[in-house]
Design a protein around this motif. Sequence first.
Motif, PDB file in Angstrom:
ATOM      1  N   GLY A 229     -10.481 -10.651   4.437  1.00 21.72           N
ATOM      2  CA  GLY A 229      -9.459 -10.205   3.875  1.00 21.72           C
ATOM      3  C   GLY A 229      -7.894 -10.394   4.287  1.00 21.72           C
ATOM      4  O   GLY A 229      -7.916 -10.240   5.586  1.00 21.72           O
ATOM      5  N   LEU A 230      -7.087 -11.014   3.545  1.00 26.33           N
ATOM      6  CA  LEU A 230      -5.656 -11.137   3.980  1.00 26.33           C
ATOM      7  C   LEU A 230      -4.897  -9.948   3.162  1.00 26.33           C
ATOM      8  O   LEU A 230      -4.995 -10.151   2.029  1.00 26.33           O
ATOM      9  N   PRO A 231      -3.987  -9.416   3.864  1.00 29.03           N
ATOM     10  CA  PRO A 231      -3.099  -8.398   3.403  1.00 29.03           C
ATOM     11  C   PRO A 231      -2.262  -9.021   2.275  1.00 29.03           C
ATOM     12  O   PRO A 231      -1.508 -10.283   2.750  1.00 29.03           O
ATOM     13  N   LEU A 232      -2.237  -8.510   1.062  1.00 29.99           N
ATOM     14  CA  LEU A 232      -1.065  -9.225   0.249  1.00 29.99           C
ATOM     15  C   LEU A 232       0.254  -9.306   0.557  1.00 29.99           C
ATOM     16  O   LEU A 232       1.030 -10.226   0.116  1.00 29.99           O
ATOM     17  N   ASN A 233       0.644  -8.283   1.195  1.00 32.46           N
ATOM     18  CA  ASN A 233       2.003  -8.184   1.617  1.00 32.46           C
ATOM     19  C   ASN A 233       2.387  -9.163   2.583  1.00 32.46           C
ATOM     20  O   ASN A 233       3.606  -9.741   2.601  1.00 32.46           O
ATOM     21  N   ILE A 234       1.387 -10.057   3.008  1.00 34.70           N
ATOM     22  CA  ILE A 234       2.082 -11.235   3.880  1.00 34.70           C
ATOM     23  C   ILE A 234       2.589 -12.459   3.086  1.00 34.70           C
ATOM     24  O   ILE A 234       3.379 -13.111   3.275  1.00 34.70           O
ATOM     25  N   LYS A 244       2.902  -1.385 -11.045  1.00 33.77           N
ATOM     26  CA  LYS A 244       2.587   0.330 -11.400  1.00 33.77           C
ATOM     27  C   LYS A 244       3.498   0.907 -10.258  1.00 33.77           C
ATOM     28  O   LYS A 244       3.096   2.089  -9.871  1.00 33.77           O
ATOM     29  N   GLY A 245       4.550   0.507  -9.974  1.00 39.08           N
ATOM     30  CA  GLY A 245       5.758   1.364  -9.149  1.00 39.08           C
ATOM     31  C   GLY A 245       5.236   1.096  -7.803  1.00 39.08           C
ATOM     32  O   GLY A 245       5.691   1.846  -6.948  1.00 39.08           O
ATOM     33  N   ILE A 246       4.104   0.265  -7.547  1.00 37.86           N
ATOM     34  CA  ILE A 246       3.889   0.215  -6.069  1.00 37.86           C
ATOM     35  C   ILE A 246       4.431  -0.845  -5.309  1.00 37.86           C
ATOM     36  O   ILE A 246       4.534  -2.046  -5.866  1.00 37.86           O
ATOM     37  N   SER A 247       5.029  -0.590  -4.269  1.00 37.67           N
ATOM     38  CA  SER A 247       5.871  -1.694  -3.535  1.00 37.67           C
ATOM     39  C   SER A 247       5.173  -2.304  -2.477  1.00 37.67           C
ATOM     40  O   SER A 247       4.146  -1.726  -1.998  1.00 37.67           O
ATOM     41  N   PHE A 248       5.139  -3.575  -2.334  1.00 38.52           N
ATOM     42  CA  PHE A 248       4.548  -4.100  -1.153  1.00 38.52           C
ATOM     43  C   PHE A 248       5.325  -4.174   0.132  1.00 38.52           C
ATOM     44  O   PHE A 248       4.647  -4.772   1.078  1.00 38.52           O
ATOM     45  N   ASN A 254       2.719   4.860   3.443  1.00 40.81           N
ATOM     46  CA  ASN A 254       1.745   5.535   2.527  1.00 40.81           C
ATOM     47  C   ASN A 254       1.482   4.475   1.132  1.00 40.81           C
ATOM     48  O   ASN A 254       0.789   4.780   0.347  1.00 40.81           O
ATOM     49  N   ASN A 255       2.182   3.516   1.344  1.00 42.79           N
ATOM     50  CA  ASN A 255       2.112   2.759  -0.155  1.00 42.79           C
ATOM     51  C   ASN A 255       0.688   2.204  -0.241  1.00 42.79           C
ATOM     52  O   ASN A 255       0.280   1.392   0.854  1.00 42.79           O
ATOM     53  N   GLN A 256       0.178   2.071  -1.525  1.00 42.78           N
ATOM     54  CA  GLN A 256      -0.974   1.285  -1.742  1.00 42.78           C
ATOM     55  C   GLN A 256      -0.957  -0.207  -1.507  1.00 42.78           C
ATOM     56  O   GLN A 256      -2.036  -0.751  -1.154  1.00 42.78           O
ATOM     57  N   GLY A 257       0.396  -0.829  -1.409  1.00 41.93           N
ATOM     58  CA  GLY A 257       0.435  -2.170  -1.423  1.00 41.93           C
ATOM     59  C   GLY A 257      -0.114  -2.735  -0.013  1.00 41.93           C
ATOM     60  O   GLY A 257      -0.734  -3.630  -0.071  1.00 41.93           O
ATOM     61  N   ASP A 258       0.024  -1.663   0.888  1.00 46.59           N
ATOM     62  CA  ASP A 258      -0.259  -2.054   2.161  1.00 46.59           C
ATOM     63  C   ASP A 258      -1.877  -2.333   2.354  1.00 46.59           C
ATOM     64  O   ASP A 258      -2.251  -3.084   3.292  1.00 46.59           O
TER      65      ASP A 258
END
Length: 437
Positions: A229-234, A244-248, A254-258
Amino acid sequence: KQEIDDAINKLPEDIKRLMYPFEYSSTSTRKKTEERIFCQRCYNLKYHNKLTTTSSSPSSSSSSSSSSLWQETLTMDKSFLNFLQKKKNSIILTIIDIIDFPGSLIKNLDNLIGKNNPNILIANKIDLLPKNFDENMIKIWLKNHCSENGLRNIHDIFLCSAKKNWLIKDLCNEISKIKNYNDNIYLIGNTNVGKSELINSFLRTYVHNGRKYEVTSSHIPGTTINMLGLPLNIFGDTFGKNIKGISFNNNNNNNQGDRRFLFDTPGIVNENQLFHFLDQEEIKMITPQRNIRPFTYIFKPGKSLLFGGLGRIDYKMGKNPIRITVFSGLDSHITSIEKADEFYKQLSFYEEDHFLKPPIGSIERLKKFPEIIKSIKNLKVVSNEKLYMNTKKISILDVVWSGVGWCSIGGVKIGETAIFDIWSPDGKGVYVRNVPL
Ligand code: GDP
Protein backbone atom coordinates in the motif's frame (compact mmCIF):
# COMPACT_ATOMS: atom_id res chain seq x y z
CA LYS A 1 8.84 7.37 5.07
CA GLN A 2 10.51 10.74 5.34
CA GLU A 3 11.25 10.19 9.01
CA ILE A 4 12.77 6.79 8.31
CA ASP A 5 14.88 8.25 5.50
CA ASP A 6 16.11 11.02 7.78
CA ALA A 7 16.92 8.57 10.57
CA ILE A 8 18.85 6.34 8.18
CA ASN A 9 20.79 9.28 6.81
CA LYS A 10 21.93 10.17 10.31
CA LEU A 11 23.40 6.69 10.95
CA PRO A 12 27.20 6.29 10.86
CA GLU A 13 28.54 5.13 7.49
CA ASP A 14 29.78 1.78 8.89
CA ILE A 15 26.32 0.85 10.14
CA LYS A 16 24.76 1.82 6.81
CA ARG A 17 27.29 -0.36 5.03
CA LEU A 18 26.28 -3.33 7.18
CA MET A 19 22.58 -2.70 6.69
CA TYR A 20 22.69 -2.18 2.95
CA PRO A 21 25.63 -4.16 1.60
CA PHE A 22 24.37 -3.96 -1.98
CA GLU A 23 24.27 -0.19 -2.12
CA TYR A 24 27.87 -0.15 -0.93
CA SER A 25 29.21 -3.02 -3.03
CA SER A 26 30.72 -0.88 -5.80
CA THR A 27 30.92 2.78 -6.62
CA SER A 28 29.01 2.45 -9.88
CA THR A 29 26.15 0.57 -8.24
CA ARG A 30 26.18 3.00 -5.38
CA LYS A 31 25.63 5.88 -7.75
CA LYS A 32 22.66 4.13 -9.32
CA THR A 33 20.99 3.25 -6.04
CA GLU A 34 21.93 6.06 -3.72
CA GLU A 35 18.34 7.34 -3.81
CA ARG A 36 16.79 3.94 -3.15
CA ILE A 37 16.78 1.20 -0.58
CA PHE A 38 16.24 -2.37 -1.75
CA CYS A 39 15.87 -5.59 0.12
CA GLN A 40 18.24 -8.20 -1.25
CA ARG A 41 15.43 -10.01 -3.08
CA CYS A 42 14.34 -6.88 -4.94
CA TYR A 43 17.94 -5.89 -5.66
CA ASN A 44 18.59 -9.26 -7.30
CA LEU A 45 15.41 -8.97 -9.31
CA LYS A 46 16.16 -5.45 -10.46
CA TYR A 47 19.84 -5.73 -11.30
CA HIS A 48 20.50 -9.44 -11.84
CA ASN A 49 17.10 -10.65 -13.06
CA LYS A 50 17.29 -13.35 -10.40
CA LEU A 51 14.61 -14.43 -7.99
CA THR A 52 16.18 -15.51 -4.71
CA THR A 53 15.15 -16.29 -1.16
CA THR A 54 16.42 -13.78 1.34
CA SER A 55 15.98 -13.28 5.02
CA SER A 56 14.25 -9.99 4.34
CA SER A 57 11.57 -11.52 2.18
CA PRO A 58 8.19 -11.95 3.92
CA SER A 59 7.82 -15.57 2.80
CA SER A 60 11.35 -16.66 3.48
CA SER A 61 10.57 -18.69 6.56
CA SER A 62 10.97 -21.88 4.57
CA SER A 63 14.40 -22.77 3.31
CA SER A 64 13.15 -23.31 -0.22
CA SER A 65 15.18 -22.98 -3.40
CA SER A 66 14.58 -20.00 -5.64
CA SER A 67 12.22 -21.89 -7.90
CA SER A 68 10.06 -23.16 -5.09
CA LEU A 69 9.88 -19.67 -3.58
CA TRP A 70 8.55 -18.55 -6.92
CA GLN A 71 5.80 -21.15 -6.70
CA GLU A 72 4.99 -20.18 -3.14
CA THR A 73 4.57 -16.52 -3.87
CA LEU A 74 2.29 -16.96 -6.84
CA THR A 75 -1.37 -16.61 -5.93
CA MET A 76 -3.22 -19.49 -7.49
CA ASP A 77 -6.45 -18.71 -5.72
CA LYS A 78 -8.15 -15.55 -6.80
CA SER A 79 -10.84 -15.80 -4.12
CA PHE A 80 -8.75 -13.58 -1.85
CA LEU A 81 -10.18 -10.75 -3.94
CA ASN A 82 -13.60 -11.51 -2.41
CA PHE A 83 -12.92 -8.96 0.30
CA LEU A 84 -13.67 -6.32 -2.32
CA GLN A 85 -17.33 -7.40 -2.31
CA LYS A 86 -17.71 -5.91 1.15
CA LYS A 87 -16.28 -2.57 0.08
CA LYS A 88 -18.61 0.15 -1.03
CA ASN A 89 -16.60 3.22 -1.78
CA SER A 90 -13.36 1.93 -3.19
CA ILE A 91 -12.03 2.25 -6.71
CA ILE A 92 -10.85 -0.85 -8.50
CA LEU A 93 -8.29 -0.66 -11.25
CA THR A 94 -8.30 -3.89 -13.23
CA ILE A 95 -5.25 -4.15 -15.41
CA ILE A 96 -4.71 -6.41 -18.42
CA ASP A 97 -1.86 -6.87 -20.88
CA ILE A 98 -3.17 -5.77 -24.27
CA ILE A 99 -0.89 -8.18 -26.11
CA ASP A 100 -2.10 -11.09 -23.99
CA PHE A 101 -5.85 -10.72 -24.24
CA PRO A 102 -8.07 -12.43 -23.12
CA GLY A 103 -5.32 -14.55 -21.48
CA SER A 104 -4.45 -11.81 -18.98
CA LEU A 105 -8.03 -11.07 -17.91
CA ILE A 106 -9.20 -12.48 -14.57
CA LYS A 107 -12.23 -14.57 -15.45
CA ASN A 108 -15.67 -13.89 -13.92
CA LEU A 109 -14.52 -10.79 -12.13
CA ASP A 110 -18.03 -9.45 -11.54
CA ASN A 111 -18.90 -12.55 -9.49
CA LEU A 112 -15.62 -12.44 -7.66
CA ILE A 113 -15.48 -8.84 -6.53
CA GLY A 114 -19.12 -7.76 -6.77
CA LYS A 115 -20.44 -4.65 -8.41
CA ASN A 116 -20.35 -2.17 -5.55
CA ASN A 117 -17.29 -0.28 -6.62
CA PRO A 118 -16.40 1.51 -9.85
CA ASN A 119 -14.06 -0.69 -11.85
CA ILE A 120 -11.75 0.90 -14.40
CA LEU A 121 -10.28 -1.44 -16.99
CA ILE A 122 -6.70 -0.54 -17.91
CA ALA A 123 -5.25 -2.13 -21.03
CA ASN A 124 -1.51 -1.81 -20.49
CA LYS A 125 1.54 -2.17 -22.80
CA ILE A 126 0.02 -0.32 -25.75
CA ASP A 127 3.56 0.71 -26.71
CA LEU A 128 3.88 -2.86 -28.05
CA LEU A 129 0.90 -2.64 -30.40
CA PRO A 130 1.57 -2.08 -34.08
CA LYS A 131 1.58 1.59 -34.99
CA ASN A 132 -1.63 3.41 -36.00
CA PHE A 133 -4.04 1.25 -34.04
CA ASP A 134 -7.60 2.51 -33.68
CA GLU A 135 -8.13 3.33 -30.00
CA ASN A 136 -11.93 3.46 -30.13
CA MET A 137 -12.21 0.22 -32.02
CA ILE A 138 -9.99 -1.53 -29.48
CA LYS A 139 -12.10 -0.19 -26.60
CA ILE A 140 -15.35 -1.50 -28.12
CA TRP A 141 -13.73 -4.81 -28.84
CA LEU A 142 -12.34 -5.07 -25.27
CA LYS A 143 -15.75 -4.27 -23.83
CA ASN A 144 -17.41 -7.05 -25.84
CA HIS A 145 -14.81 -9.64 -24.93
CA CYS A 146 -14.81 -8.65 -21.25
CA SER A 147 -18.55 -9.06 -21.16
CA GLU A 148 -18.20 -12.58 -22.63
CA ASN A 149 -15.65 -13.37 -19.91
CA GLY A 150 -17.76 -12.25 -16.94
CA LEU A 151 -16.75 -8.60 -16.62
CA ARG A 152 -19.64 -6.26 -17.39
CA ASN A 153 -19.27 -3.79 -14.57
CA ILE A 154 -16.80 -1.47 -16.30
CA HIS A 155 -16.82 2.20 -15.37
CA ASP A 156 -14.41 3.13 -18.15
CA ILE A 157 -11.67 1.66 -20.31
CA PHE A 158 -8.19 3.16 -20.64
CA LEU A 159 -5.36 2.22 -22.92
CA CYS A 160 -1.94 3.13 -21.55
CA SER A 161 1.69 2.24 -21.32
CA ALA A 162 2.99 2.16 -17.78
CA LYS A 163 6.55 1.70 -18.97
CA LYS A 164 6.48 4.76 -21.20
CA ASN A 165 4.10 6.78 -18.97
CA TRP A 166 1.69 7.08 -21.90
CA LEU A 167 -1.82 8.37 -21.04
CA ILE A 168 -1.17 8.01 -17.30
CA LYS A 169 -2.33 11.57 -16.66
CA ASP A 170 -5.60 10.96 -18.52
CA LEU A 171 -6.19 7.88 -16.42
CA CYS A 172 -5.56 9.72 -13.14
CA ASN A 173 -7.77 12.60 -14.25
CA GLU A 174 -10.59 10.15 -14.78
CA ILE A 175 -10.02 8.54 -11.39
CA SER A 176 -10.06 11.95 -9.72
CA LYS A 177 -13.47 12.68 -11.27
CA ILE A 178 -15.15 9.66 -9.68
CA LYS A 179 -17.50 10.91 -6.98
CA ASN A 180 -18.42 9.39 -3.64
CA TYR A 181 -15.41 7.24 -3.05
CA ASN A 182 -13.71 7.56 0.27
CA ASP A 183 -11.87 4.30 0.59
CA ASN A 184 -8.76 2.75 -0.91
CA ILE A 185 -7.83 2.20 -4.54
CA TYR A 186 -7.05 -1.42 -5.43
CA LEU A 187 -5.00 -2.46 -8.41
CA ILE A 188 -5.81 -6.02 -9.43
CA GLY A 189 -4.76 -8.27 -12.29
CA ASN A 190 -3.06 -11.45 -13.38
CA THR A 191 0.68 -11.85 -13.03
CA ASN A 192 2.94 -9.93 -15.37
CA VAL A 193 0.35 -7.47 -16.69
CA GLY A 194 2.32 -4.49 -15.33
CA LYS A 195 0.72 -3.68 -11.97
CA SER A 196 3.98 -2.71 -10.31
CA GLU A 197 5.09 -0.78 -13.36
CA LEU A 198 1.80 1.19 -13.30
CA ILE A 199 2.31 2.19 -9.68
CA ASN A 200 5.84 3.24 -10.56
CA SER A 201 4.48 5.26 -13.42
CA PHE A 202 2.10 7.09 -11.03
CA LEU A 203 5.09 7.76 -8.78
CA ARG A 204 7.29 8.96 -11.63
CA THR A 205 4.55 11.25 -12.91
CA TYR A 206 3.23 12.75 -9.70
CA VAL A 207 5.58 12.33 -6.77
CA HIS A 208 8.66 14.44 -6.34
CA ASN A 209 11.54 12.01 -5.98
CA GLY A 210 8.99 9.25 -6.67
CA ARG A 211 11.70 6.78 -7.69
CA LYS A 212 12.49 6.43 -4.01
CA TYR A 213 9.24 4.58 -3.44
CA GLU A 214 9.26 2.43 -6.59
CA VAL A 215 8.02 -1.15 -6.34
CA THR A 216 10.09 -3.80 -8.03
CA SER A 217 8.79 -4.56 -11.49
CA SER A 218 10.16 -7.52 -13.34
CA HIS A 219 9.34 -9.89 -16.18
CA ILE A 220 9.59 -12.70 -13.61
CA PRO A 221 6.02 -13.54 -12.61
CA GLY A 222 5.06 -13.33 -8.94
CA THR A 223 7.24 -10.41 -7.98
CA THR A 224 4.71 -8.79 -5.67
CA ILE A 225 4.37 -10.94 -2.59
CA ASN A 226 1.79 -9.20 -0.42
CA MET A 227 -0.64 -6.30 -0.71
CA LEU A 228 1.59 -3.30 -1.02
CA GLY A 229 0.00 0.00 0.00
CA LEU A 230 1.12 3.51 -0.82
CA PRO A 231 -0.60 6.30 1.13
CA LEU A 232 -2.70 8.34 -1.28
CA ASN A 233 -1.53 11.57 0.27
CA ILE A 234 1.95 11.22 -1.26
CA PHE A 235 0.23 11.76 -4.61
CA GLY A 236 -1.26 15.10 -3.55
CA ASP A 237 -4.47 15.78 -5.46
CA THR A 238 -3.79 13.27 -8.21
CA PHE A 239 -6.65 10.96 -7.31
CA GLY A 240 -9.08 13.71 -6.31
CA LYS A 241 -9.20 16.01 -3.35
CA ASN A 242 -11.50 16.74 -0.46
CA ILE A 243 -13.73 13.83 -1.29
CA LYS A 244 -16.79 13.93 0.94
CA GLY A 245 -15.12 16.74 2.81
CA ILE A 246 -12.11 14.61 3.69
CA SER A 247 -8.83 16.29 3.08
CA PHE A 248 -5.62 14.57 2.08
CA ASN A 249 -3.72 17.05 4.19
CA ASN A 250 -0.91 15.36 6.10
CA ASN A 251 -1.14 17.56 9.18
CA ASN A 252 -4.54 16.47 10.35
CA ASN A 253 -3.93 13.23 12.24
CA ASN A 254 -7.57 12.26 12.48
CA ASN A 255 -8.43 12.69 8.90
CA GLN A 256 -9.39 9.61 6.99
CA GLY A 257 -7.40 10.72 3.95
CA ASP A 258 -4.22 9.76 5.74
CA ARG A 259 -5.37 6.19 6.07
CA ARG A 260 -6.28 5.64 2.46
CA PHE A 261 -3.99 3.71 0.23
CA LEU A 262 -3.30 2.70 -3.31
CA PHE A 263 -2.83 -1.07 -3.05
CA ASP A 264 -0.80 -3.20 -5.45
CA THR A 265 -2.19 -6.72 -4.96
CA PRO A 266 -0.39 -10.01 -5.67
CA GLY A 267 -0.81 -11.16 -9.25
CA ILE A 268 -3.36 -13.89 -9.86
CA VAL A 269 -1.90 -16.85 -11.67
CA ASN A 270 -3.62 -17.93 -14.81
CA GLU A 271 -2.05 -21.31 -15.50
CA ASN A 272 -2.82 -20.78 -19.15
CA GLN A 273 -0.28 -17.98 -19.51
CA LEU A 274 2.50 -19.73 -21.39
CA PHE A 275 5.35 -17.95 -19.61
CA HIS A 276 4.74 -20.27 -16.64
CA PHE A 277 6.49 -22.95 -18.71
CA LEU A 278 9.49 -20.74 -19.42
CA ASP A 279 12.62 -19.83 -17.52
CA GLN A 280 13.85 -16.27 -17.11
CA GLU A 281 15.95 -16.20 -20.27
CA GLU A 282 13.12 -17.68 -22.32
CA ILE A 283 10.58 -15.18 -20.99
CA LYS A 284 12.94 -12.42 -22.07
CA MET A 285 13.12 -13.98 -25.51
CA ILE A 286 9.35 -13.91 -26.07
CA THR A 287 8.82 -10.45 -24.58
CA PRO A 288 8.75 -7.84 -27.34
CA GLN A 289 11.05 -4.90 -26.66
CA ARG A 290 9.30 -2.50 -29.02
CA ASN A 291 6.09 -2.23 -30.99
CA ILE A 292 5.25 -5.45 -32.82
CA ARG A 293 5.65 -5.41 -36.58
CA PRO A 294 3.09 -7.67 -38.23
CA PHE A 295 4.18 -10.12 -40.93
CA THR A 296 1.74 -11.41 -43.53
CA TYR A 297 2.23 -14.78 -45.21
CA ILE A 298 0.31 -16.49 -47.99
CA PHE A 299 -0.70 -19.70 -46.28
CA LYS A 300 -1.41 -22.74 -48.44
CA PRO A 301 -3.41 -25.84 -47.44
CA GLY A 302 -1.04 -28.50 -46.06
CA LYS A 303 1.30 -25.91 -44.47
CA SER A 304 2.11 -25.24 -40.84
CA LEU A 305 3.15 -21.98 -39.21
CA LEU A 306 5.50 -22.37 -36.25
CA PHE A 307 5.93 -19.95 -33.33
CA GLY A 308 9.41 -20.94 -32.21
CA GLY A 309 9.06 -24.11 -30.16
CA LEU A 310 5.92 -22.88 -28.43
CA GLY A 311 3.11 -23.43 -30.84
CA ARG A 312 1.94 -24.00 -34.34
CA ILE A 313 -1.09 -23.69 -36.56
CA ASP A 314 -1.71 -26.21 -39.35
CA TYR A 315 -3.84 -25.30 -42.37
CA LYS A 316 -5.29 -28.76 -42.60
CA MET A 317 -8.02 -28.44 -45.17
CA GLY A 318 -9.18 -25.80 -47.61
CA LYS A 319 -9.41 -25.09 -51.33
CA ASN A 320 -7.32 -21.98 -51.69
CA PRO A 321 -4.41 -20.18 -50.09
CA ILE A 322 -5.44 -17.73 -47.38
CA ARG A 323 -3.63 -14.86 -45.64
CA ILE A 324 -2.17 -15.20 -42.19
CA THR A 325 -0.75 -12.18 -40.36
CA VAL A 326 1.53 -12.83 -37.42
CA PHE A 327 1.85 -10.41 -34.46
CA SER A 328 4.64 -11.56 -32.18
CA GLY A 329 8.06 -10.67 -30.87
CA LEU A 330 9.07 -14.24 -31.65
CA ASP A 331 10.25 -15.41 -35.09
CA SER A 332 7.73 -17.46 -37.03
CA HIS A 333 8.36 -19.95 -39.84
CA ILE A 334 6.26 -21.75 -42.42
CA THR A 335 6.88 -25.36 -43.38
CA SER A 336 4.82 -28.38 -44.45
CA ILE A 337 2.66 -30.15 -41.86
CA GLU A 338 4.74 -33.34 -42.26
CA LYS A 339 7.98 -31.50 -41.58
CA ALA A 340 6.47 -29.73 -38.57
CA ASP A 341 5.48 -33.15 -37.17
CA GLU A 342 9.05 -34.34 -37.59
CA PHE A 343 10.51 -31.21 -35.97
CA TYR A 344 8.48 -31.56 -32.83
CA LYS A 345 9.03 -35.30 -32.52
CA GLN A 346 12.82 -35.13 -32.62
CA LEU A 347 14.47 -33.43 -29.72
CA SER A 348 17.59 -32.85 -31.80
CA PHE A 349 15.68 -30.23 -33.78
CA TYR A 350 15.51 -28.08 -30.68
CA GLU A 351 19.27 -27.94 -30.40
CA GLU A 352 21.22 -24.74 -29.83
CA ASP A 353 21.24 -23.03 -33.20
CA HIS A 354 17.86 -24.28 -34.38
CA PHE A 355 14.99 -21.86 -34.88
CA LEU A 356 12.50 -23.79 -32.72
CA LYS A 357 13.08 -21.80 -29.56
CA PRO A 358 12.21 -21.20 -26.84
CA PRO A 359 12.74 -23.59 -25.09
CA ILE A 360 16.46 -22.99 -25.12
CA GLY A 361 19.42 -24.72 -23.58
CA SER A 362 20.49 -28.24 -22.90
CA ILE A 363 18.74 -31.43 -23.96
CA GLU A 364 17.94 -31.93 -20.27
CA ARG A 365 15.96 -28.68 -20.28
CA LEU A 366 14.19 -29.68 -23.47
CA LYS A 367 13.22 -33.06 -22.09
CA LYS A 368 11.46 -31.29 -19.21
CA PHE A 369 9.55 -29.00 -21.54
CA PRO A 370 5.88 -29.96 -21.96
CA GLU A 371 4.97 -31.72 -25.17
CA ILE A 372 3.43 -29.59 -27.92
CA ILE A 373 0.00 -31.10 -28.46
CA LYS A 374 -3.18 -30.22 -30.32
CA SER A 375 -5.09 -27.72 -28.27
CA ILE A 376 -7.88 -27.05 -30.77
CA LYS A 377 -8.77 -29.60 -33.43
CA ASN A 378 -10.59 -28.79 -36.66
CA LEU A 379 -11.13 -25.08 -36.10
CA LYS A 380 -13.43 -24.03 -38.92
CA VAL A 381 -13.16 -20.59 -40.44
CA VAL A 382 -16.08 -19.90 -42.69
CA SER A 383 -16.07 -16.77 -44.75
CA ASN A 384 -19.48 -15.27 -44.77
CA GLU A 385 -20.73 -12.85 -47.31
CA LYS A 386 -22.52 -10.57 -44.86
CA LEU A 387 -19.43 -10.09 -42.74
CA TYR A 388 -17.37 -9.36 -45.78
CA MET A 389 -19.89 -6.89 -47.25
CA ASN A 390 -20.44 -4.97 -44.02
CA THR A 391 -16.90 -4.52 -42.97
CA LYS A 392 -15.02 -4.59 -46.23
CA LYS A 393 -12.53 -6.57 -44.21
CA ILE A 394 -11.30 -10.03 -44.85
CA SER A 395 -9.73 -10.63 -41.45
CA ILE A 396 -12.18 -12.59 -39.39
CA LEU A 397 -10.45 -14.49 -36.64
CA ASP A 398 -7.43 -14.28 -34.33
CA VAL A 399 -5.69 -17.25 -32.74
CA VAL A 400 -3.77 -16.15 -29.62
CA TRP A 401 -0.94 -17.93 -27.81
CA SER A 402 -1.08 -16.31 -24.39
CA GLY A 403 1.89 -13.98 -23.91
CA VAL A 404 3.58 -15.08 -27.12
CA GLY A 405 1.50 -13.33 -29.78
CA TRP A 406 -1.33 -13.97 -32.16
CA CYS A 407 -2.12 -14.54 -35.81
CA SER A 408 -5.00 -13.17 -37.81
CA ILE A 409 -6.57 -15.53 -40.27
CA GLY A 410 -7.96 -13.75 -43.29
CA GLY A 411 -8.59 -14.01 -46.98
CA VAL A 412 -10.82 -17.08 -46.84
CA LYS A 413 -12.91 -16.74 -49.98
CA ILE A 414 -16.63 -16.11 -49.63
CA GLY A 415 -18.55 -19.34 -49.27
CA GLU A 416 -15.39 -21.38 -48.54
CA THR A 417 -14.31 -23.08 -45.33
CA ALA A 418 -10.75 -23.41 -44.05
CA ILE A 419 -9.94 -25.95 -41.31
CA PHE A 420 -7.06 -25.62 -38.84
CA ASP A 421 -5.40 -27.51 -35.99
CA ILE A 422 -3.80 -25.41 -33.25
CA TRP A 423 -0.95 -26.69 -31.09
CA SER A 424 0.59 -25.46 -27.82
CA PRO A 425 2.63 -26.74 -24.84
CA ASP A 426 0.46 -29.23 -22.96
CA GLY A 427 -2.47 -27.93 -25.03
CA LYS A 428 -2.60 -24.79 -22.84
CA GLY A 429 -2.77 -21.06 -23.43
CA VAL A 430 -4.58 -20.83 -26.77
CA TYR A 431 -7.55 -18.53 -27.37
CA VAL A 432 -9.66 -17.82 -30.43
CA ARG A 433 -11.20 -14.36 -30.71
CA ASN A 434 -13.06 -12.26 -33.25
CA VAL A 435 -11.19 -9.37 -34.77
CA PRO A 436 -12.73 -5.94 -34.24
CA LEU A 437 -15.36 -5.06 -36.80
P1 GDP B 1 3.10 -7.35 -12.37
O1 GDP B 1 3.45 -8.80 -12.17
O2 GDP B 1 1.69 -7.21 -12.85
O3 GDP B 1 3.39 -6.45 -11.20
O4 GDP B 1 4.00 -6.87 -13.61
P2 GDP B 1 5.31 -5.96 -13.62
O5 GDP B 1 4.99 -4.53 -13.30
O6 GDP B 1 6.37 -6.61 -12.81
O7 GDP B 1 5.65 -6.02 -15.18
C1 GDP B 1 5.86 -7.27 -15.85
C2 GDP B 1 6.73 -7.04 -17.06
O8 GDP B 1 6.04 -6.26 -18.02
C3 GDP B 1 8.04 -6.28 -16.75
O9 GDP B 1 9.07 -6.83 -17.55
C4 GDP B 1 7.74 -4.86 -17.18
O10 GDP B 1 8.89 -4.14 -17.58
C5 GDP B 1 6.80 -5.10 -18.37
N1 GDP B 1 5.89 -3.98 -18.55
C6 GDP B 1 5.05 -3.44 -17.64
N2 GDP B 1 4.36 -2.42 -18.18
C7 GDP B 1 4.77 -2.31 -19.46
C8 GDP B 1 4.42 -1.44 -20.55
O11 GDP B 1 3.60 -0.52 -20.45
N3 GDP B 1 5.05 -1.67 -21.75
C9 GDP B 1 5.97 -2.67 -21.89
N4 GDP B 1 6.54 -2.80 -23.11
N5 GDP B 1 6.32 -3.50 -20.91
C10 GDP B 1 5.73 -3.32 -19.70
